[in-house]
Design a protein around this motif. Structure first.
Motif, PDB file in Angstrom:
ATOM      1  N   MET A 255       0.751  -1.313   0.039  1.00 26.75           N
ATOM      2  CA  MET A 255       0.049   0.061   0.145  1.00 26.75           C
ATOM      3  C   MET A 255       0.967   1.179   0.226  1.00 26.75           C
ATOM      4  O   MET A 255       0.257   2.394  -0.017  1.00 26.75           O
ATOM      5  N   ASN A 256       2.112   1.024  -0.121  1.00 24.56           N
ATOM      6  CA  ASN A 256       2.980   2.288   0.089  1.00 24.56           C
ATOM      7  C   ASN A 256       4.057   2.334  -1.120  1.00 24.56           C
ATOM      8  O   ASN A 256       5.153   2.998  -1.056  1.00 24.56           O
ATOM      9  N   GLY A 257       3.728   1.950  -2.193  1.00 21.21           N
ATOM     10  CA  GLY A 257       4.508   1.687  -3.128  1.00 21.21           C
ATOM     11  C   GLY A 257       5.122   0.377  -3.865  1.00 21.21           C
ATOM     12  O   GLY A 257       4.918  -0.563  -3.464  1.00 21.21           O
TER      13      GLY A 257
ATOM     14  N   LEU B  40       1.005  12.824  -8.143  1.00 21.67           N
ATOM     15  CA  LEU B  40       1.983  11.977  -7.708  1.00 21.67           C
ATOM     16  C   LEU B  40       2.327  12.115  -6.252  1.00 21.67           C
ATOM     17  O   LEU B  40       2.984  11.388  -5.583  1.00 21.67           O
ATOM     18  N   GLU B  41       2.705  13.282  -5.907  1.00 19.84           N
ATOM     19  CA  GLU B  41       3.212  13.688  -4.517  1.00 19.84           C
ATOM     20  C   GLU B  41       2.372  13.448  -3.485  1.00 19.84           C
ATOM     21  O   GLU B  41       2.852  13.181  -2.266  1.00 19.84           O
TER      22      GLU B  41
ATOM     23  N   LEU C 100       1.521  10.412  -2.961  1.00 23.47           N
ATOM     24  CA  LEU C 100       1.984   9.206  -2.725  1.00 23.47           C
ATOM     25  C   LEU C 100       2.865   9.289  -1.443  1.00 23.47           C
ATOM     26  O   LEU C 100       3.182   8.261  -0.725  1.00 23.47           O
ATOM     27  N   SER C 101       3.432  10.528  -1.280  1.00 23.59           N
ATOM     28  CA  SER C 101       4.544  10.559  -0.036  1.00 23.59           C
ATOM     29  C   SER C 101       3.820  10.493   1.169  1.00 23.59           C
ATOM     30  O   SER C 101       4.515  10.391   2.184  1.00 23.59           O
ATOM     31  N   GLU C 102       2.560  10.670   1.214  1.00 24.59           N
ATOM     32  CA  GLU C 102       1.939  10.219   2.456  1.00 24.59           C
ATOM     33  C   GLU C 102       2.013   8.911   2.778  1.00 24.59           C
ATOM     34  O   GLU C 102       1.704   7.957   1.884  1.00 24.59           O
ATOM     35  N   ILE C 103       2.141   8.409   4.060  1.00 22.63           N
ATOM     36  CA  ILE C 103       2.199   7.161   4.402  1.00 22.63           C
ATOM     37  C   ILE C 103       0.859   6.591   4.690  1.00 22.63           C
ATOM     38  O   ILE C 103       0.143   7.021   5.106  1.00 22.63           O
ATOM     39  N   THR C 104       0.623   5.324   3.959  1.00 21.20           N
ATOM     40  CA  THR C 104      -0.737   4.624   4.316  1.00 21.20           C
ATOM     41  C   THR C 104      -0.467   3.803   5.552  1.00 21.20           C
ATOM     42  O   THR C 104       0.289   2.848   5.373  1.00 21.20           O
ATOM     43  N   LEU C 105      -1.059   4.164   6.366  1.00 18.14           N
ATOM     44  CA  LEU C 105      -1.002   3.254   7.794  1.00 18.14           C
ATOM     45  C   LEU C 105      -1.470   1.914   7.634  1.00 18.14           C
ATOM     46  O   LEU C 105      -2.421   1.335   6.923  1.00 18.14           O
ATOM     47  N   PRO C 106      -1.251   0.989   8.412  1.00 19.53           N
ATOM     48  CA  PRO C 106      -1.600  -0.350   8.455  1.00 19.53           C
ATOM     49  C   PRO C 106      -3.227  -0.470   8.218  1.00 19.53           C
ATOM     50  O   PRO C 106      -3.999   0.310   8.850  1.00 19.53           O
TER      51      PRO C 106
ATOM     52  N   ASP D 153       2.914  -3.666   5.085  1.00 24.28           N
ATOM     53  CA  ASP D 153       3.966  -3.583   3.889  1.00 24.28           C
ATOM     54  C   ASP D 153       5.389  -3.218   4.765  1.00 24.28           C
ATOM     55  O   ASP D 153       5.323  -2.890   5.945  1.00 24.28           O
TER      56      ASP D 153
ATOM     57  N   GLN E 136       5.128   0.274   6.269  1.00 24.63           N
ATOM     58  CA  GLN E 136       4.320  -0.152   7.757  1.00 24.63           C
ATOM     59  C   GLN E 136       4.854  -0.585   8.752  1.00 24.63           C
ATOM     60  O   GLN E 136       4.818  -0.572   9.927  1.00 24.63           O
TER      61      GLN E 136
ATOM     62  N   LEU F 166      11.172   9.208  -4.066  1.00 24.32           N
ATOM     63  CA  LEU F 166       9.788   9.718  -3.340  1.00 24.32           C
ATOM     64  C   LEU F 166       9.545   8.361  -2.526  1.00 24.32           C
ATOM     65  O   LEU F 166       9.208   8.739  -0.979  1.00 24.32           O
ATOM     66  N   ARG F 167       9.844   7.374  -2.666  1.00 25.04           N
ATOM     67  CA  ARG F 167       9.419   6.263  -1.839  1.00 25.04           C
ATOM     68  C   ARG F 167      10.453   5.972  -0.762  1.00 25.04           C
ATOM     69  O   ARG F 167      10.221   5.718   0.491  1.00 25.04           O
TER      70      ARG F 167
ATOM     71  N   LYS G 202       9.625   8.284   1.707  1.00 26.15           N
ATOM     72  CA  LYS G 202       8.416   7.821   2.489  1.00 26.15           C
ATOM     73  C   LYS G 202       9.017   6.759   3.710  1.00 26.15           C
ATOM     74  O   LYS G 202       8.703   6.554   4.784  1.00 26.15           O
TER      75      LYS G 202
ATOM     76  N   LYS H 135      10.700   9.057   6.521  1.00 24.98           N
ATOM     77  CA  LYS H 135       9.458   9.647   7.136  1.00 24.98           C
ATOM     78  C   LYS H 135       8.935   8.430   7.996  1.00 24.98           C
ATOM     79  O   LYS H 135       8.599   8.982   9.262  1.00 24.98           O
TER      80      LYS H 135
END
Lengths: 231, 307
Positions: A158-160, A193-194, A196-202, B127, B130, B174-175, B178, B181
């Motif tokens: 979920m994060n790339g 696109l930017e 996507l720099s937000e982290i998707t939490l569990p 993932d 996470q 970018l990844r 992340k 971060k």
């Protein structure tokens, strides 16, 4: 739609030949569209079974019937019930839902699954169906430009993308698009696109199969006890 | 300095760090781990211990870490998301910290279809990003993912991997951002053969200021032969092996190709060392651990600062 694939003929023949009278029961909805278990496929299986039983010298009778939907009570009408009653066993070509619903309705009857239910998907081009949804119970596709990483990434990342994304394809199968390559391409086109720099939490998987069999209740649509009895 | 990690300490001192890798055996023989350990003793600052790499069942990563720790190493425990849900992951992190493990490398893990149990169910409850977030939350917030308080936070130096060569290229930096971060403090990269492309990636990394927020250790793998180079180019997803390298190896007689491969690896380390923001090198000599000492020495990185 629910996409299925017919089981191997030998497997179905082995089941049919254990009985005297077998009904092949087709379903007119999803499995008709994906050409796994509609009227046409029922007819094909019927011919195959009859031909093979003659060749192999086995003696069993095959009849056919297809209803609009096997996941809905109202379509199991009188005629259907009569045909099921007249057979020793039913091979249903409906999805896993239909097989179970049919078994629940006719508990005394031996009911076999004629197809393997594979995924929720779409007809991508003629003769090609692809998975699009995993039924996770909490839709997040709008975070990913309309492409679901749960259903379409082999690791549900979920994060790339993982390190195995190569030329737009998934490392697991070179025929399969990398979901993350699609997401990145679309978000680039949309200029988002930017995001996507937000982290998707569990993710909360309790809304998915992990929370146990799910049910949805619409109180406003339910019949009250009195109406139910009358109906 | 947050943890008792040797590599964290060296990085803080500004040392150029050298790490290597040890793949656990396909059996329960502790001696096999010690044998590999002996080849790396005093040669590197930290040893990664892989977690069922390529999805082939091996001795558990954590158990192998403990065996190496008993030998005086400061192991880097690799943990993948493929085989464990968040309950097992948090529990294992606590257990590893209790056993004195100081470094954690967070990975998604290779897909099970590549291994010896392709019929296995994968987990991927969380993932790799996470997972980084989970380790950091346990350590710095003293909280479980469920929100309860941790009694005795696991003080692990948190790392992650990155493949600068995988597609799509535009998402890679970018990844990485992340990952930083989420809490990654060091990054070990996939093995680099294309220094030019890596430099381009590093430029993006510097533009985003990520080289100041995490320590980037450049990954290298010595090539044993032209055949191996060709195989990697063709069959390993996300691996960029330039033709010029294959040609250079092919130009050497077969019996000298391994030696040439080591030479290339050493040159590569020297070039990588000069790139701004590269804080160390991670040498993955796959089933060739006996060559690590030679490579480190030839690259002028020997002796290592004492632990």
């Amino acid at each position: 739609m629910i996409v299925a694939e017919r089981k191997l003929f030998d497997d179905l023949y082995a089941k049919a030949s254990k009985h005297k009278k077998v009904l092949l029961l087709g379903c007119g909805t999803c499995v008709t569209v994906c050409m796994a278990g509609g009227e046409k496929e029922v007819d094909i299986l019927d011919s195959q079974l009859k031909l093979a039983s003659r060749e192999r010298g086995d003696d069993f009778e095959v009849t056919t019937h297809t209803i609009v939907r096997q996941c809905d009570d109202e379509f199991f009408d009188e005629e259907t019930s009569r045909k099921i009653a007249a057979a020793d066993a039913v091979i249903t070509l409906a999805c896993g839902v239909g097989v179970q619903f049919c078994s629940e309705k006719y508990p005394e009857k031996r009911v076999y699954a004629g197809v393997n239910t594979v995924f929720y998907g779409a007809t991508v081009e003629q003769g090609l169906w692809e998975e699009r949804c995993a039924g996770c119970g909490e839709c997040i596709v709008d975070q990913f430009a309309g492409i679901c990483p749960v259903a379409r990434c082999a690791k549900s990342l979920m994060n790339g993308p993982c390190g195995g994304s190569s030329n737009g394809k998934c490392e697991v199968d070179k025929e399969t698009d990398c979901a993350w390559a699609l997401i990145v391409k679309r978000m680039k086109e949309l200029g988002t696109l930017e995001e996507l720099s937000e982290i998707t939490l569990p993710k909360d998987w309790s809304t998915s199969r992990d929370g146990g069999p799910r049910r949805i209740v619409h109180e406003s649509l339910r019949l009250d006890e009195g109406t139910k009895k009358e109906g | 300095m947050k943890t008792k990690s040797n590599i964290e300490r060296l990085l803080e001192k500004g040392e150029f760090v050298v790490t290597s890798e040890c793949g656990p055996p396909r059996g329960s023989d502790a001696e096999a781990v010690r044998k590999k350990g002996n080849l790396l003793k005093g040669v590197v600052d930290g040893v990664n211990v892989t977690d069922n790499q390529t999805s082939v069942v091996r001795m558990s990563s954590l158990s192998s870490c403990i065996i190496l720790k008993e030998m005086g190493f400061d192991p880097i425990w690799q943990l993948v998301c493929r085989d464990r849900n968040r309950i097992a992951i948090q529990s294992d992190i606590l257990g590893a910290a209790a056993l004195g493990i100081n470094n954690l490398l967070c990975l998604s893990g290779d897909h099970q279809s590549f291994g010896d149990n392709p019929k296995a169910k994968n987990v991927y409850d969380i993932d790799s990003i996470q997972l980084i977030y989970t380790a950091k939350t346990l350590r710095d917030e003293g909280k479980f993912l469920g929100g309860d308080e941790v009694k005795g936070a696991p003080m692990l130096f948190i790392g992650a991997a990155e493949n600068p060569f995988a597609d799509p290229f535009e998402i890679r930096a970018l990844r990485l951002g992340k990952k930083v971060k989420a809490g990654a403090e060091f990054i070990q990269t996939q093995c680099i053969y294309n220094v030019e492309k890596f430099s381009k990636w590093m430029e993006e990394v510097r533009e985003r200021g990520l080289h100041e927020k995490c320590a980037i250790l450049a990954g290298v793998t010595p090539l044993k032969s032209a055949g191996m180079a060709k195989y990697m180019k063709k069959n390993v997803p996300g691996m960029d092996v330039p033709d010029s390298l294959i040609e250079r190896l092919s130009a050497v007689p077969k019996e000298n190709q391994a030696e040439e491969g080591i030479k290339i690896c050493v040159e590569m380390i020297q070039q990588l060392k000069e790139i701004e923001g590269v804080r160390g090198v991670h040498i993955m000599a796959i089933e060739w651990e006996e060559k690590v000492a030679e490579i480190v020495k030839a690259a002028g990185l020997s002796p290592r600062p004492s632990a």
